[in-house]
Design a protein around this motif. Structure first.
Motif, mmCIF file in Angstrom:
data_model
loop_
_atom_site.group_PDB
_atom_site.id
_atom_site.type_symbol
_atom_site.label_atom_id
_atom_site.label_comp_id
_atom_site.label_asym_id
_atom_site.label_seq_id
_atom_site.Cartn_x
_atom_site.Cartn_y
_atom_site.Cartn_z
ATOM 1 N N ARG A 48 0.818 -1.209 0.000
ATOM 2 C CA ARG A 48 0.000 0.000 0.000
ATOM 3 C C ARG A 48 0.850 1.258 0.000
ATOM 4 O O ARG A 48 0.589 2.197 -0.773
ATOM 5 C CB ARG A 48 -0.922 -0.010 1.222
ATOM 6 C CG ARG A 48 -1.773 1.265 1.367
ATOM 7 C CD ARG A 48 -2.719 1.130 2.540
ATOM 8 N NE ARG A 48 -3.540 -0.067 2.391
ATOM 9 C CZ ARG A 48 -3.898 -0.852 3.400
ATOM 10 N NH1 ARG A 48 -3.504 -0.572 4.633
ATOM 11 N NH2 ARG A 48 -4.639 -1.912 3.177
ATOM 12 N N TYR A 49 1.875 1.311 0.854
ATOM 13 C CA TYR A 49 2.539 2.588 1.097
ATOM 14 C C TYR A 49 3.706 2.878 0.164
ATOM 15 O O TYR A 49 3.977 4.052 -0.129
ATOM 16 C CB TYR A 49 2.980 2.672 2.563
ATOM 17 C CG TYR A 49 1.813 3.035 3.458
ATOM 18 C CD1 TYR A 49 1.346 4.338 3.512
ATOM 19 C CD2 TYR A 49 1.133 2.060 4.196
ATOM 20 C CE1 TYR A 49 0.256 4.680 4.290
ATOM 21 C CE2 TYR A 49 0.039 2.391 4.974
ATOM 22 C CZ TYR A 49 -0.396 3.706 5.018
ATOM 23 O OH TYR A 49 -1.486 4.041 5.780
ATOM 24 N N LEU A 50 4.395 1.887 -0.339
ATOM 25 C CA LEU A 50 5.494 2.199 -1.252
ATOM 26 C C LEU A 50 4.991 2.846 -2.545
ATOM 27 O O LEU A 50 5.561 3.852 -2.994
ATOM 28 C CB LEU A 50 6.311 0.942 -1.553
ATOM 29 C CG LEU A 50 7.203 0.451 -0.405
ATOM 30 C CD1 LEU A 50 8.019 -0.754 -0.850
ATOM 31 C CD2 LEU A 50 8.135 1.567 0.082
ATOM 32 N N PRO A 51 3.919 2.354 -3.180
ATOM 33 C CA PRO A 51 3.396 3.076 -4.358
ATOM 34 C C PRO A 51 2.902 4.477 -4.021
ATOM 35 O O PRO A 51 3.042 5.402 -4.848
ATOM 36 C CB PRO A 51 2.246 2.178 -4.842
ATOM 37 C CG PRO A 51 2.580 0.821 -4.333
ATOM 38 C CD PRO A 51 3.238 1.049 -3.004
ATOM 39 N N GLU A 52 2.335 4.655 -2.823
ATOM 40 C CA GLU A 52 1.879 5.992 -2.435
ATOM 41 C C GLU A 52 3.061 6.941 -2.264
ATOM 42 O O GLU A 52 2.980 8.124 -2.613
ATOM 43 C CB GLU A 52 1.067 5.923 -1.146
ATOM 44 C CG GLU A 52 -0.290 5.258 -1.300
ATOM 45 C CD GLU A 52 -1.186 5.991 -2.290
ATOM 46 O OE1 GLU A 52 -1.187 7.239 -2.279
ATOM 47 O OE2 GLU A 52 -1.894 5.322 -3.076
ATOM 48 N N LEU A 53 4.157 6.443 -1.725
ATOM 49 C CA LEU A 53 5.355 7.289 -1.617
ATOM 50 C C LEU A 53 5.911 7.630 -2.990
ATOM 51 O O LEU A 53 6.438 8.730 -3.198
ATOM 52 C CB LEU A 53 6.411 6.583 -0.760
ATOM 53 C CG LEU A 53 6.142 6.597 0.746
ATOM 54 C CD1 LEU A 53 7.115 5.691 1.477
ATOM 55 C CD2 LEU A 53 6.229 8.022 1.303
ATOM 56 N N GLU A 54 5.788 6.718 -3.937
ATOM 57 C CA GLU A 54 6.230 7.032 -5.294
ATOM 58 C C GLU A 54 5.363 8.121 -5.917
ATOM 59 O O GLU A 54 5.858 8.978 -6.666
ATOM 60 C CB GLU A 54 6.204 5.774 -6.169
ATOM 61 C CG GLU A 54 7.274 4.765 -5.787
ATOM 62 C CD GLU A 54 7.295 3.575 -6.715
ATOM 63 O OE1 GLU A 54 6.461 3.518 -7.648
ATOM 64 O OE2 GLU A 54 8.146 2.690 -6.510
ATOM 65 N N ARG A 55 4.075 8.109 -5.637
ATOM 66 C CA ARG A 55 3.197 9.198 -6.097
ATOM 67 C C ARG A 55 3.564 10.513 -5.428
ATOM 68 O O ARG A 55 3.558 11.577 -6.056
ATOM 69 C CB ARG A 55 1.740 8.878 -5.770
ATOM 70 C CG ARG A 55 1.121 7.734 -6.538
ATOM 71 C CD ARG A 55 -0.317 7.519 -6.080
ATOM 72 N NE ARG A 55 -1.143 8.692 -6.364
ATOM 73 C CZ ARG A 55 -2.167 9.094 -5.625
ATOM 74 N NH1 ARG A 55 -2.481 8.441 -4.508
ATOM 75 N NH2 ARG A 55 -2.875 10.161 -5.975
#
Length: 478
Positions: free
Chosen positions: A380-387
């Motif tokens: 959940r959080y690694l893609p959000e950090l990429e955004r």
């Protein structure tokens, strides 16, 4: 042979129930509330023993080692208006290690704009209240012009609320905001942006009384009240090492890995405090432990309604920790909209990391995530950090882990005010401290320190000792 601490050679328990010369206080719990209580009592000339069940001091604001990193269990910040916690930092000679911003400045990234990522800022100007936030609010890009004007009107209405009015505690903040024209977007992009981080609850779940206290004190009392401070070193450096050094210098006997099993009234009008292998005599006892632990230790009749302690709900905080092989965030921290990510802090230098960057995500109101597997949270959080942080898209994740505080704070729900007890109990010589007691503040480091000073003041009054050395913010809780 009997030692000064009451034990005998061979492990035999000594009889220490007879009062010793001079007042002796036992403080149960070595979090911020307990350490503060012990320091305040010792400064007034009371002999103090501090007992903590964990192997360290600091309560829920602590550090631990993970490989070569020193990791805080969660990100803790305070505001310039937190005069009690600032006093505590001064008292342990730690103020220089947790400085405050020169001027409030919070980057706010919105990821859900049609035109793409958009940066806004909440910052103040060197102007009197409420003009200090006028320009920031007028140019805040995450609200429409009408929403910005509505926020200003609601802020003025909030400023007019009387924090001493007990009826405020019976209402929820979200309904009050809706009655004062606040759109769901305004709540999300402004009121909850601040409130979730300070109250650990969204507006609809928070007591109007506590929310009004946060916003009136932090944003509407003094131009610099909301300037943010945080530790540039591990929390353990402040709340354990420096705190223990201050306690030692004050003459406090500090025992860790020592859990209190029971209390009893002794024949001399004082208290017997039972720990494994020893019973301590005390003229005063302060329970500076979580409310459920306090409930278990309280003797019959100490509170009119002890079951109230069990009705004080708790709320979790999840912390997500990510170590990258390179720098991906240039600012010391930021917050975000349109993403599950709430606040992101750079903890690289404080952790001792030599290469790359270490980010800590502080996720309040984490009831739906607190027990999720690490793998799920990583997805959940690694893609959000990429955004959120484009530089992270090509970076290698060297480490990913989470820390969970399932009972991080008391839940600031409507009605909680009447459940929170003051420092005094009905049992002479027995007092309560903790962020959950009736300080008027939500469950913050500020509330913990205030409770400790309040409990110390109540005990000093009963012991006939001067309270003249207590800090200026001291107000005794009933």
């Amino acid at each position: 042979m009997t030692h000064a601490d009451g034990t005998r050679d061979g492990g035999e328990v000594a009889d220490v129930s007879a009062p010793r010369p001079g007042a002796h206080a036992v403080v149960v719990g070595g979090g911020l509330a307990g350490v503060t209580t012990a320091l305040a009592l010792a400064d007034a000339g009371v002999r103090v023993t501090l007992l903590e069940g964990r192997p360290r001091l600091g309560g829920l604001a602590f550090s631990f080692r993970r490989g070569d990193l020193t990791v805080d269990n969660g990100q803790h910040v305070y505001l310039r208006c937190c005069t009690a916690y600032r006093w505590f930092l001064d008292r342990i000679d730690g103020a220089g290690l947790a400085p405050v911003q020169d001027r409030l400045d919070v980057p706010v990234l919105d990821l859900d704009r049609p035109e793409g990522r958009r940066l806004g800022r909440l910052r103040r100007d060197p102007l009197p209240v409420p003009l200090h936030l006028g320009r920031s609010l007028a140019t805040y890009p995450h609200l429409s012009l009408a929403e910005r004007a509505g926020v200003g009107r609601a802020a003025l209405a909030l400023k007019g609320l009387d924090l001493a009015d007990p009826s405020l505690d019976d209402r929820d903040f979200g309904s009050w905001l809706a009655e004062h024209g606040q759109s769901p977007r305004a709540v999300e992009a402004l009121w909850d942006l601040v409130g979730v981080a300070t109250l650990n609850a969204v507006a609809g779940d928070a007591s109007l009384g506590l929310a009004a206290m946060v916003f009136k004190t932090g944003l509407l009392s003094d131009p610099g009240a909301a300037d943010i401070g945080w530790a540039r070193v591990p929390l353990g450096e402040l709340h354990d090492r420096l705190a223990r050094k201050a306690l030692d210098s004050a003459g406090v006997r500090t025992e860790v890995r020592t859990r209190v099993t029971a209390l009893h009234r002794d024949g001399g009008g004082g208290w017997g405090v039972h720990i494994p292998g020893e019973t301590l005599h005390a003229d005063a006892v302060v329970l500076a432990v979580p409310q459920r632990e306090a409930y278990d230790l309280l003797p019959d009749g100490a509170l009119d309604a002890p079951e109230n302690l069990l009705e004080i709900g708790t709320a979790p905080i999840l912390n997500v920790h990510v170590v990258y092989d390179r720098q991906v965030l240039a600012a010391p921290f930021l917050t975000a909209l349109g993403t599950p990510v709430q606040w992101v802090f750079d903890r690289t230098e404080a952790s001792g990391l030599k290469e790359g960057q270490y980010l800590a995500l502080s996720q309040s109101t984490a009831q739906h995530e607190i027990d999720e597997p690490v793998a799920t949270l990583r997805e959940r959080y690694l893609p959000e950090l990429e955004r959120l942080l484009p530089r992270s898209r090509g970076a290698e994740v060297k480490d990913f882990f989470v820390t969970r505080e399932r009972t991080a704070t008391f839940a600031p729900a409507p009605g909680v005010g009447r459940l929170r007890p003051g420092a005094r109990t009905k049992a002479p010589g027995l007092y309560l401290a903790g962020a959950w007691t009736a300080t008027g503040w939500p469950a913050t480091m500020e509330s913990a320190v205030r409770s400790g000073v309040g409990a110390a003041g109540a005990a000093l009054g009963a012991l006939g000792r001067s309270r003249g050395l207590l800090p200026d913010f001291f107000e005794e809780a009933a």
